[in-house]
Design an enzyme around this catalytic site. Structure first.
Site, PDB file in Angstrom:
ATOM      1  N   CYS A   5       0.830  -1.196   0.000  1.00 38.45           N
ATOM      2  CA  CYS A   5       0.000   0.000   0.000  1.00 38.45           C
ATOM      3  C   CYS A   5       0.865   1.247   0.000  1.00 38.45           C
ATOM      4  CB  CYS A   5      -0.914   0.012   1.227  1.00 38.45           C
ATOM      5  SG  CYS A   5      -1.968  -1.442   1.369  1.00 38.45           S
ATOM      6  N   GLY A  31      -1.052   0.643  -4.979  1.00 39.70           N
ATOM      7  CA  GLY A  31      -2.342   0.050  -4.662  1.00 39.70           C
ATOM      8  C   GLY A  31      -3.450   0.735  -5.426  1.00 39.70           C
ATOM      9  N   ASN A 106       1.132   0.059   5.840  1.00 41.75           N
ATOM     10  CA  ASN A 106       1.618  -0.690   4.686  1.00 41.75           C
ATOM     11  C   ASN A 106       2.434  -1.856   5.234  1.00 41.75           C
ATOM     12  OD1 ASN A 106       2.763  -1.549   2.201  1.00 41.75           O
ATOM     13  ND2 ASN A 106       4.480  -0.149   2.449  1.00 41.75           N
ATOM     14  N   GLY A 107       2.150  -3.066   4.756  1.00 44.42           N
ATOM     15  CA  GLY A 107       2.931  -4.213   5.187  1.00 44.42           C
ATOM     16  C   GLY A 107       2.086  -5.302   5.790  1.00 44.42           C
ATOM     17  N   CYS A 242      13.040  -4.339   1.853  1.00 43.66           N
ATOM     18  CA  CYS A 242      12.581  -5.357   0.911  1.00 43.66           C
ATOM     19  C   CYS A 242      13.215  -5.143  -0.461  1.00 43.66           C
ATOM     20  CB  CYS A 242      11.056  -5.283   0.801  1.00 43.66           C
ATOM     21  SG  CYS A 242      10.342  -6.293  -0.505  1.00 43.66           S
ATOM     22  N   TYR A 248      10.552  -3.939  -8.228  1.00 50.33           N
ATOM     23  CA  TYR A 248       9.233  -3.800  -8.845  1.00 50.33           C
ATOM     24  C   TYR A 248       8.370  -2.684  -8.284  1.00 50.33           C
ATOM     25  CZ  TYR A 248       4.566  -5.145 -10.499  1.00 50.33           C
ATOM     26  OH  TYR A 248       3.318  -5.146 -11.075  1.00 50.33           O
ATOM     27  N   SER A 296       8.155  -1.164 -15.072  1.00 54.38           N
ATOM     28  CA  SER A 296       9.216  -1.315 -14.079  1.00 54.38           C
ATOM     29  C   SER A 296      10.481  -1.950 -14.630  1.00 54.38           C
ATOM     30  CB  SER A 296       8.706  -2.122 -12.879  1.00 54.38           C
ATOM     31  OG  SER A 296       8.077  -3.312 -13.296  1.00 54.38           O
ATOM     32  N   ASP A 358      12.759  -8.270 -18.308  1.00 59.30           N
ATOM     33  CA  ASP A 358      11.653  -8.111 -17.366  1.00 59.30           C
ATOM     34  C   ASP A 358      12.218  -8.085 -15.957  1.00 59.30           C
ATOM     35  OD1 ASP A 358       9.097  -7.768 -16.448  1.00 59.30           O
ATOM     36  OD2 ASP A 358       8.296  -9.638 -17.244  1.00 59.30           O
ATOM     37  N   ASP A 359      11.427  -7.565 -14.993  1.00 63.61           N
ATOM     38  CA  ASP A 359      11.955  -7.388 -13.643  1.00 63.61           C
ATOM     39  C   ASP A 359      11.953  -8.660 -12.815  1.00 63.61           C
ATOM     40  OD1 ASP A 359       9.190  -7.486 -12.435  1.00 63.61           O
ATOM     41  OD2 ASP A 359       8.996  -5.636 -13.563  1.00 63.61           O
ATOM     42  N   CYS A 443      16.065  -7.491   2.799  1.00 64.51           N
ATOM     43  CA  CYS A 443      15.213  -8.664   2.972  1.00 64.51           C
ATOM     44  C   CYS A 443      15.088  -9.289   1.590  1.00 64.51           C
ATOM     45  CB  CYS A 443      13.835  -8.306   3.516  1.00 64.51           C
ATOM     46  SG  CYS A 443      12.746  -9.760   3.591  1.00 64.51           S
TER      47      CYS A 443
END
Length: 462
Positions: A5, A31, A106-107, A242, A248, A296, A358-359, A443
């Site tokens: 989000c 989002g 968010n998360g 992350c 992305y 992306s 591509d990502d 992460c």
């Protein structure tokens, strides 16, 4: 709640509702299912307007007028299909004898199930399935000042999260102690703002100040002052952003930990080209043009073309009025979405040997369809390069990849996946090269199964 989000908030900023609205449009990529604003009114009450849809469809001129304030919290939401209900749209507002407050996040809190069982046993009643309401219950059960109650509640949470809490006289910005989810501090005309990404500050003419630190609770007060605390000992805080934020999620014009996202992605293209250099030189890999998958992957494709000395061409066109296929909650909708949102440029692609960048590959639907698209318009060959490692393990930290069954690389090796996508060759960016580009402190659990937190009951999905 497993969601990716976007959060924006402005405090002590005249016309904050407009600032938040424009910020949400800049964060719309995070989002697209719901959006909302919460505003502190002159009488101290908090008014909220929210609904399903894109920010510009949900929030109209009359809603901005109703939310007129100098302190506003906004949110855009992506959620799994089972959680895509009206009660889960954020921000949520808590009505209390001690005063109202609004909260958005968010998360994903990994021990949310365990905490909810404990709280329900003690008499709490939940109206939503979200982690915003979970934190609200923990705050309400604590004692002391509101700030003290927030500080007392947060150590009970585990996982990856960024929270924003708005009260009539303060704004709180909170980041998990592993720093997995991003959150930034900005400044506009002497007043402070917070955002999930720095790109929102650029849109509204604000200055990026710094990232909220892992484990930090930053309080922005009525007088414009900042007060910072940590909800765990600072020596327990780690910066494990992350990796998928670089790969992305984040916009190319955002900066994360001082590294521009476009620059980071372009460097993955450099690395992919370097890995192919010998084959390009001796002719084992024939490529006439480099094509990136919008949006992306375009930066990585540009990097590959620049490093390999190949033309970068717009071989694929994206329908700008259609949402992102990965950020859609139902697989059948993703499959339809791939067909609607992309088309190949026949005159550019026909007869060419394509180096397609591509990502990532999550479920494989998009990659397979894109390769087929290029072949249908006459591509001589399609060599697929991925700007991240194979995704081999679920994410429990807010990305919609929560079961192994969803991940095509769990059941297929690279050659099987190449055959499935229909590509003439397929290579991924090795994990060690990704870390060298994005930073060692990441992460990367979806790539290496190294989870930075306990998973609790979610671990049964492994």
């Amino acid at each position: 709640m497993r969601e990716e989000c976007g959060i924006i908030a402005a405090f002590n900023v005249p016309g904050a509702q407009n600032i938040a609205y424009y910020g949400l449009t800049a964060l719309q990529h995070r989002g697209q299912e719901a959006a909302g604003l919460a505003a502190v009114l002159p009488n101290g009450l908090i008014h909220v307007h929210k609904g399903f849809g894109l920010a510009h469809n949900v929030i109209r001129a009359e809603h901005l007028q109703a939310c007129e304030s100098d302190r506003v919290l906004g949110h855009v939401r992506y959620a799994r299909s089972s959680e895509n209900t009206a009660v889960n749209i954020q921000p949520i507002v808590i009505r209390s004898h001690a005063g109202d407050f609004a909260i958005a996040h968010n998360g994903s809190v990994t021990n949310s199930r365990e905490l909810k069982i404990e709280l329900e046993a003690a008499g709490s009643i939940f109206h939503s399935t979200g982690d915003s309401e979970l934190l609200a219950h923990l705050i309400q059960r604590a004692t002391g000042s509101f700030y003290d109650r927030v500080v007392a509640a947060l150590p009970q949470l585990d996982g990856a999260f960024a929270y924003a809490i708005l009260t009539p006289n303060a704004l709180y910005a909170i980041r998990d102690h592993n720093g997995i989810r991003p959150l930034s501090l900005g400044k506009l005309n002497g007043a402070y703002l917070i955002s999930s990404e720095s790109c929102a500050f650029d849109i509204i003419g604000a200055e990026f100040v710094r990232d909220i630190a892992p484990g930090e609770i930053l309080r922005i007060s009525d007088n414009g002052g900042l007060e910072s605390r940590f909800y765990v000992d600072e020596d327990k805080c780690r910066d494990r952003l992350c990796a998928m934020e670089y790969v992305y999620f984040s916009r190319p014009d955002s900066d994360l930990r001082g590294l521009n996202v476009h620059t980071a992605r372009k460097r993955t293209g450099f690395a992919l080209a370097a890995n192919d250099r010998a084959e390009l030189t001796d002719g084992r890999l024939r490529a006439d043009i480099v094509v990136g998958v919008p949006d992306s992957s375009l930066s990585a494709a540009q990097g590959y073309a620049e490093a390999a000395g190949l033309p970068y061409e717009m071989g694929l066109i994206k329908n700008k009025y259609y949402g992102r296929t990965f950020i859609q909650p139902v697989q059948s909708e993703r499959e339809k979405g791939v067909k609607i949102k992309l088309s190949a440029v026949r005159s550019v692609v026909r007869g060419k040997h394509i180096l397609l960048v591509d990502d990532s590959i999550v479920r494989g639907t998009t990659s397979r369809r894109i390769v087929n698209l290029l072949r249908e318009v006459g591509a001589a060959s399609v060599h697929l390069r991925i700007g991240s490692p194979q995704i081999i393990s679920p994410c429990f930290y807010g990305v919609d990849m929560s079961t192994r069954d969803e991940l095509v690389s769990v059941s297929m090796d690279i050659e099987s996946l190449r055959l499935y996508t229909g590509a003439d060759s397929l290579k991924f960016l090795p994990l060690e090269q990704m870390r060298a580009i994005f930073g060692q402190n990441l992460c990367s659990a979806c790539f290496d199964r190294n989870y930075p937190t306990e998973l609790y009951s979610l671990g049964k999905e492994l």
